[in-house]
Design a protein around this motif. Structure first.
Motif, PDB file in Angstrom:
ATOM      1  N   ALA A  21       2.813 -23.017   8.588  1.00  0.00           N
ATOM      2  CA  ALA A  21       1.514 -23.397   8.216  1.00  0.00           C
ATOM      3  C   ALA A  21       1.280 -24.528   7.457  1.00  0.00           C
ATOM      4  N   ASN A  22       2.135 -24.929   6.254  1.00  0.00           N
ATOM      5  CA  ASN A  22       1.968 -26.032   5.407  1.00  0.00           C
ATOM      6  C   ASN A  22       2.231 -27.345   6.142  1.00  0.00           C
ATOM      7  N   ARG A  23       3.448 -27.111   6.909  1.00  0.00           N
ATOM      8  CA  ARG A  23       3.787 -28.716   7.483  1.00  0.00           C
ATOM      9  C   ARG A  23       2.800 -28.831   8.723  1.00  0.00           C
ATOM     10  N   LEU A  24       2.452 -27.990   9.490  1.00  0.00           N
ATOM     11  CA  LEU A  24       1.282 -28.309  10.564  1.00  0.00           C
ATOM     12  C   LEU A  24      -0.053 -28.705   9.763  1.00  0.00           C
ATOM     13  N   PHE A  25      -0.408 -28.095   8.611  1.00  0.00           N
ATOM     14  CA  PHE A  25      -1.689 -28.459   7.758  1.00  0.00           C
ATOM     15  C   PHE A  25      -1.443 -29.850   7.698  1.00  0.00           C
ATOM     16  N   ARG A  26      -0.604 -30.346   7.194  1.00  0.00           N
ATOM     17  CA  ARG A  26      -0.275 -31.904   6.949  1.00  0.00           C
ATOM     18  C   ARG A  26      -0.413 -32.713   8.301  1.00  0.00           C
ATOM     19  N   VAL A  27       0.091 -32.240   9.314  1.00  0.00           N
ATOM     20  CA  VAL A  27      -0.039 -32.793  10.652  1.00  0.00           C
ATOM     21  C   VAL A  27      -1.647 -32.844  10.868  1.00  0.00           C
ATOM     22  N   SER A  28      -2.213 -31.788  10.666  1.00  0.00           N
ATOM     23  CA  SER A  28      -3.708 -31.878  11.115  1.00  0.00           C
ATOM     24  C   SER A  28      -4.468 -32.780  10.077  1.00  0.00           C
ATOM     25  N   VAL A  29      -4.241 -32.756   8.764  1.00  0.00           N
ATOM     26  CA  VAL A  29      -5.076 -33.766   7.779  1.00  0.00           C
ATOM     27  C   VAL A  29      -4.751 -35.182   8.142  1.00  0.00           C
ATOM     28  N   ARG A  30      -3.711 -35.460   8.607  1.00  0.00           N
ATOM     29  CA  ARG A  30      -3.115 -36.840   9.021  1.00  0.00           C
ATOM     30  C   ARG A  30      -4.116 -37.189  10.142  1.00  0.00           C
ATOM     31  N   TYR A  31      -4.809 -36.399  10.676  1.00  0.00           N
ATOM     32  CA  TYR A  31      -5.579 -36.681  12.029  1.00  0.00           C
ATOM     33  C   TYR A  31      -6.971 -36.711  11.846  1.00  0.00           C
ATOM     34  N   VAL A  32      -7.419 -35.445  11.317  1.00  0.00           N
ATOM     35  CA  VAL A  32      -8.877 -35.489  10.999  1.00  0.00           C
ATOM     36  C   VAL A  32      -9.374 -35.724   9.331  1.00  0.00           C
ATOM     37  N   ARG A  33      -8.250 -36.010   8.557  1.00  0.00           N
ATOM     38  CA  ARG A  33      -8.886 -36.499   7.225  1.00  0.00           C
ATOM     39  C   ARG A  33      -9.238 -35.307   6.388  1.00  0.00           C
ATOM     40  N   HIS A  34     -10.435 -34.802   6.765  1.00  0.00           N
ATOM     41  CA  HIS A  34     -10.789 -33.801   5.992  1.00  0.00           C
ATOM     42  C   HIS A  34     -10.129 -32.266   5.733  1.00  0.00           C
ATOM     43  N   GLU A  35     -10.083 -31.698   4.530  1.00  0.00           N
ATOM     44  CA  GLU A  35      -9.347 -30.560   4.797  1.00  0.00           C
ATOM     45  C   GLU A  35     -10.029 -29.303   5.416  1.00  0.00           C
ATOM     46  N   PRO A  36     -11.411 -29.167   5.248  1.00  0.00           N
ATOM     47  CA  PRO A  36     -12.089 -28.270   5.901  1.00  0.00           C
ATOM     48  C   PRO A  36     -12.031 -28.191   7.566  1.00  0.00           C
ATOM     49  N   ASP A  37     -12.014 -29.507   8.048  1.00  0.00           N
ATOM     50  CA  ASP A  37     -11.659 -29.601   9.616  1.00  0.00           C
ATOM     51  C   ASP A  37     -10.150 -29.398   9.792  1.00  0.00           C
ATOM     52  N   ALA A  38      -9.209 -29.895   8.953  1.00  0.00           N
ATOM     53  CA  ALA A  38      -7.953 -29.456   9.158  1.00  0.00           C
ATOM     54  C   ALA A  38      -7.713 -27.783   9.333  1.00  0.00           C
ATOM     55  N   GLU A  39      -8.440 -27.102   8.246  1.00  0.00           N
ATOM     56  CA  GLU A  39      -8.318 -25.674   8.288  1.00  0.00           C
ATOM     57  C   GLU A  39      -8.757 -25.166   9.651  1.00  0.00           C
ATOM     58  N   ASP A  66       7.875 -28.728   2.495  1.00  0.00           N
ATOM     59  CA  ASP A  66       6.676 -28.093   3.060  1.00  0.00           C
ATOM     60  C   ASP A  66       5.755 -27.667   2.187  1.00  0.00           C
ATOM     61  N   THR A  67       5.634 -28.217   1.102  1.00  0.00           N
ATOM     62  CA  THR A  67       4.708 -28.148   0.089  1.00  0.00           C
ATOM     63  C   THR A  67       3.343 -28.611   0.465  1.00  0.00           C
ATOM     64  N   LEU A  68       2.252 -28.281   0.093  1.00  0.00           N
ATOM     65  CA  LEU A  68       0.988 -28.871   0.461  1.00  0.00           C
ATOM     66  C   LEU A  68       0.732 -30.396   0.018  1.00  0.00           C
ATOM     67  N   PRO A  69      -0.221 -31.099   0.161  1.00  0.00           N
ATOM     68  CA  PRO A  69      -0.455 -32.398  -0.556  1.00  0.00           C
ATOM     69  C   PRO A  69      -1.235 -32.222  -1.648  1.00  0.00           C
ATOM     70  N   PRO A  70      -0.889 -32.895  -2.976  1.00  0.00           N
ATOM     71  CA  PRO A  70      -1.287 -32.774  -4.199  1.00  0.00           C
ATOM     72  C   PRO A  70      -2.649 -32.812  -4.194  1.00  0.00           C
ATOM     73  N   GLY A  71      -3.326 -31.847  -4.719  1.00  0.00           N
ATOM     74  CA  GLY A  71      -4.970 -31.611  -4.827  1.00  0.00           C
ATOM     75  C   GLY A  71      -5.312 -30.830  -3.628  1.00  0.00           C
ATOM     76  N   SER A  72      -4.419 -30.415  -2.708  1.00  0.00           N
ATOM     77  CA  SER A  72      -5.033 -29.636  -1.820  1.00  0.00           C
ATOM     78  C   SER A  72      -5.510 -28.001  -2.041  1.00  0.00           C
ATOM     79  N   THR A  73      -6.691 -27.870  -1.325  1.00  0.00           N
ATOM     80  CA  THR A  73      -7.238 -26.626  -1.728  1.00  0.00           C
ATOM     81  C   THR A  73      -6.831 -25.437  -0.560  1.00  0.00           C
ATOM     82  N   PHE A  74      -6.030 -25.917   0.362  1.00  0.00           N
ATOM     83  CA  PHE A  74      -5.366 -24.977   1.437  1.00  0.00           C
ATOM     84  C   PHE A  74      -4.915 -23.718   1.032  1.00  0.00           C
ATOM     85  N   ARG A  75      -5.168 -22.624   1.539  1.00  0.00           N
ATOM     86  CA  ARG A  75      -4.583 -21.276   1.243  1.00  0.00           C
ATOM     87  C   ARG A  75      -4.266 -20.567   2.409  1.00  0.00           C
TER      88      ARG A  75
END
Lengths: 185, 236
Positions: A25-43, B22-31
């Motif tokens: 989840a965390n690794r792929l979340f970073r990949v998603s943020v690299r594309y869509v920029r905003h975290e709600p969209d990335a989730e 595999d940690t989240l970016p600093p300041g991220s609110t993802f859970r």
């Protein structure tokens, strides 16, 4: 270990699905943020990607862990591009940037910059530059594949990539990147 | 993804990002837990135990549907000619013209019957412009023309008449008996019929086109009538 997880996921085991999700989840979340920029969209992208992955995992043939990660990463990237199209962020290729900046012909990386800073600089690129740079430089797509994905020409993909590199270089210099030639001088 | 000479910057960026934990970016609110709670209800349908390819199922269903449609179309095509044939046969003959070969036999048969059925019937006089008496019952394939008898004596049988130039008159159908039909025949056929017919019958082919006798003044001699020969042969 991952093979057993995949087999259990193919059988519909909810615990195996949860474990697979937690593992990537965390690794792929970073990949998603690299594309869509905003975290709600990335989730949202990440959730849709995992739902598709769990529903299509029955057709997946496990070879190794790298293959599993690459398969999940492709699903996430496709979902991210769909999200960008839905938000009408693609194609958005600004041509008025870097009008007066000349890229360094021989850029040499410096270990002074940490990976997080580089990651942040990539996320700060304009959407068009960022998308092409991610697909070409990091994911390894060709310009033809990028053109087909983004519905642009190959020349546009090449020009966006060169501009993305130039902009990234300028930022690297601004943010602490120093050439060896400069250090010696 | 093809192999190509890698740019130093691209390679350097890839290496840097691969080193990320595999940690989240600093300041991220993802859970992850929160996202899993949102996902789990949508994963209610279990994953298939066997590797079923839905695409093949769709293709198979489409092929079965097409086969059913094709069989239904073929069955309908086979059933249609029978129903059409039945419909055609059951329709009454309302046309004024009919094939020659069908009615030709009818007319010949009727004429033969008319001649032979009444052996004692008087024959019509051999008048140059003999008119045809209107029979009491018209044959079925005769176009009924409003006619007035010239000679009231002759009440013999009248064969079916063809009026080539007669004015069209509304056909009258007998209440009982077969239906009348018109026929369109070639002149050669008419000539052949004339030859086959006995001589006395020739005079009966004329159609009287005359004025109404009731309107004429009383006179011993019948008013001249317009006759029209149906054949080119001279009348004997």
């Amino acid at each position: 270990m991952s093979q057993q997880l995949v087999e259990q996921c193919q059988l519909g085991n909810a615990f195996a699905q949860k474990r697979l999700f937690d593992q990537y989840a965390n690794r792929l979340f970073r990949v998603s943020v690299r594309y869509v920029r905003h975290e709600p969209d990335a989730e949202e992208v990440l959730m849709n990607a995992f739902l598709k992955a769990f529903r299509a995992i029955g057709d997946f043939t496990y070879r190794d862990e790298a293959g599993l990660e690459a398969w999940l990463r492709r699903i996430v990237i496709n979902e991210a591009l769909q999200k960008l199209r839905a938000n009408q962020s693609l194609p958005l290729f600004k041509t008025d940037e870097l009008t007066d900046f000349q890229p360094d012909p021989e850029p040499l990386p410096d270990t002074g910059l940490d990976a997080e800073r580089i990651y942040a600089l990539i996320c700060d690129l304009p959407p068009g530059y960022r998308t092409v740079f991610n697909l070409y430089a990091i994911e390894g797509y060709t310009h033809r594949e990028i053109a087909a994905q983004l519905r642009i020409s190959e020349n546009t993909s090449k020009s966006q990539l060169s501009k993305a590199r130039a902009l990234l270089q300028s930022w690297l210099i601004t943010n602490g990147y120093e050439r060896k030639t400069r250090r010696t001088s | 993804m093809n192999e190509r000479p890698d740019e130093p910057l691209d390679q350097w960026v890839r290496q840097s990002l691969d080193g990320l934990s595999d940690t989240l970016p600093p300041g991220s609110t993802f859970r992850g837990e929160r996202l899993w709670e949102q996902m789990s209800p949508q994963l209610a349908t279990p994953a298939p135990t066997t590797r079923w390819q839905p695409k093949r199922a769709w293709w198979a269903a489409a092929a079965c549907g097409m086969a059913v449609m094709l069989l239904g179309w073929i069955w309908q095509r086979q059933a249609m000619p029978d129903s059409v044939t039945v419909t055609l046969r059951s329709q009454p003959a309302t046309t004024k013209t009919s094939p020659v070969h069908r009615n030709d036999r009818k007319r010949q048969t009727k004429r033969t019957d008319d001649v032979t059925a009444r052996p004692g019937a008087p024959r019509h006089p051999a008048l140059p412009h003999a008119s045809v008496t209107k029979p009491a019952t018209l044959p079925d394939d005769v176009v009924s023309v409003p006619l007035e008898p010239i000679a009231s004596v002759n009440q013999g049988p009248t064969p079916p008449i063809e009026s080539a130039g007669a004015q069209p008159a509304p056909p009258t159908r007998p209440t009982t008996g077969p239906k009348r039909q018109f026929r369109v025949a070639h002149i050669n056929e008419l000539m052949a019929e004339d030859e086959a017919r006995p001589a006395p019958d020739r005079a009966e082919r004329f159609v009287r086109l005359g004025t109404n006798l009731n309107a004429l003044p009383d006179s011993d001699t019948p008013p001249p009538a317009i006759t029209l020969s149906l054949t080119t042969k001279s009348i004997q």
